[in-house]
Design a protein around this motif. Structure first.
Motif, PDB file in Angstrom:
ATOM      1  N   PHE A 147       0.840  -1.193   0.000  1.00 41.70           N
ATOM      2  CA  PHE A 147       0.000   0.000   0.000  1.00 41.70           C
ATOM      3  C   PHE A 147       0.874   1.242   0.000  1.00 41.70           C
ATOM      4  CE2 PHE A 147      -2.244  -3.412   2.112  1.00 41.70           C
ATOM      5  CZ  PHE A 147      -3.543  -3.330   1.638  1.00 41.70           C
ATOM      6  N   GLY A 149       1.564   4.789   1.757  1.00 41.11           N
ATOM      7  CA  GLY A 149       1.279   5.197   3.130  1.00 41.11           C
ATOM      8  C   GLY A 149       2.168   6.326   3.603  1.00 41.11           C
ATOM      9  N   ASN A 160      -2.368   4.162   5.855  1.00 41.42           N
ATOM     10  CA  ASN A 160      -2.587   3.913   4.438  1.00 41.42           C
ATOM     11  C   ASN A 160      -3.078   5.173   3.734  1.00 41.42           C
ATOM     12  OD1 ASN A 160      -1.903   1.279   4.895  1.00 41.42           O
ATOM     13  ND2 ASN A 160      -3.871   0.407   4.279  1.00 41.42           N
ATOM     14  N   SER A 168      -7.986   2.926  -0.173  1.00 42.59           N
ATOM     15  CA  SER A 168      -6.900   2.794   0.799  1.00 42.59           C
ATOM     16  C   SER A 168      -6.765   1.373   1.346  1.00 42.59           C
ATOM     17  CB  SER A 168      -7.118   3.759   1.965  1.00 42.59           C
ATOM     18  OG  SER A 168      -8.333   3.470   2.648  1.00 42.59           O
TER      19      SER A 168
END
Length: 199
Positions: A147, A149, A160, A168
């Motif tokens: 992800f 972040g 996130n 997200s």
């Protein structure tokens, strides 16, 4: 500035175990050192680097409180490289990370190129406005549940960010040399010390 060190053209084989960046508070053989997070905001041992440019945030204190920067193998107690800070070191002043909203005539702020494992690379990471990043030429092989972040120094938590679709909680897909917008989801970028791509 007082809280950030930039390395340019950094190269390291990655073969030495448990090697990290450190700051030394004094000269001499028996001295105190403070470990630094890597450019991804974690304390993992250094991997292989080839002519890489990146920034490192200090976990505590100011650059002017230290006498040198080093690359250290903790296991063997060996300093592979050390750069002493000049006694008359003059640091750049802190500059704002913020720009106005799109359309106000201000150019995005460049944070430099991005490079990491699993095919992660981008020709440039930019701050577009208070809550938006832009990645140019972004590639990633999609092999991990990763992800975008934000990471705050001194914590163990990553928040996130939203991908280009405003998601997200969805792992990143495969990217090939694409331009991608990344959104914080409302928080101002100045809340964070690091932009990360983590699994």
């Amino acid at each position: 500035n007082e809280h950030t060190i930039r390395l340019e053209g950094f190269t390291f084989t990655g073969k030495a175990p448990n090697t990290i960046f450190m700051l030394f508070t004094e000269a001499g053989v028996h001295r105190t050192a403070v470990p630094l997070y890597n450019e991804f905001g974690n304390s993992d041992p250094l991997e292989k680097y080839e002519n890489a440019d990146f920034d490192i945030e200090l976990p505590e204190g100011k650059v002017s409180q230290y006498v040198s920067f080093g690359v250290v193998c903790v296991t063997a107690g060996v300093i592979f490289a050390e750069v002493p800070f000049p006694a008359n070191l003059k640091l750049p002043t802190q500059t704002s990370m913020m720009v106005g909203p799109p359309g106000n005539g201000k150019d995005p702020i460049s944070l430099g190129p991005v490079e990491g494992p699993n095919g992660i690379k981008a020709t440039g990471l930019f701050i577009v406005d208070e809550t938006t990043f832009r990645l140019d030429g972004f590639s990633y092989d999609g092999s991990l549940s990763a992800f975008f972040g934000g990471f705050v120094s001194g914590t163990n938590e990553t928040t996130n960010f939203q991908n280009e679709k405003g998601e997200s909680e969805t792992a990143l897909r495969k990217y090939e040399d694409e331009q991608v917008l990344v959104f914080t989801g409302g928080d101002k970028i100045t809340k964070y010390n690091f932009f990360v791509i983590s699994a």
